[in-house]
Design an enzyme around this catalytic site. Structure first.
Site: not given
Length: 182
Positions: A62, A72, A132, A170
């Site tokens: 992603h 991130k 995250y 996905d």
């Protein structure tokens, strides 16, 4: 003091904390702005996210496009995952290359992924709690991805494709050759 290890892709780091253990358990600093900025630079983290997944779950690959892209800082609180970052920066010498690192509750490593990368992870333990920090809010209008099993990327996931648990979204992500890049 944490150890900041530059990976083979510029801007992507594995961060290993200094862990203090005794009969009571352990303690470590998970993030310290002063040290982070000394090695990586200023990143204005504005949101923390957390997910829980079972063995075989693969989330990714992603990313968010354009001005809404995200840097991130990821880690595992419980369990073990194989984490991957794919360089989508057209002008980079490592465009289309990836870095893979094992993150676990035992090694307490963190993985910093700057803007301009696709990101995903595979759960290797019975379950994993993954957290995250991001420097931009989730923006569904900018969300996109790359198919996790695209042969062009050459990511060697240690699981057969029929054992992977992933979302319908996905499964339908574009191939790398059709992806929007930076």
């Amino acid at each position: 003091m944490m150890k900041f290890k530059q990976t083979e892709i510029e801007g992507v780091y594995v961060i290993e904390p200094r862990v203090f253990t005794d009969a009571r358990g352990y303690f470590f600093e998970a993030w310290k702005r002063e040290e982070f900025e000394q090695y990586i630079g200023h990143v204005d983290f504005i949101q923390d996210n957390e997910s829980k997944s079972s063995k075989g779950v693969l989330r990714g690959l992603h990313y968010q496009k354009g001005e809404l892209s995200q840097a991130k800082l990821v880690r595992v609180i419980k369990g073990k995952v194989l984490d991957v970052a794919v360089d989508l920066r057209k002008q980079s010498a490592t465009f289309g290359k990836h870095v893979m690192v094992e993150l676990s509750e035992d090694n307490k490593r963190q993985f910093f992924i700057p803007r301009g990368f696709a990101h995903g992870f595979l759960v290797l333990s019975d379950e994993a709690i993954f957290t995250y920090k991001v420097d931009n809010v989730y923006a569904p209008q900018a969300e996109t991805g790359i198919r996790w099993n695209d042969p062009t990327l050459g990511i060697e996931w240690p699981i057969s494709q029929d054992e992977v648990l992933t979302s319908e979204k996905d499964l339908k992500q574009p191939l790398f050759k059709d992806a929007e890049v930076f």
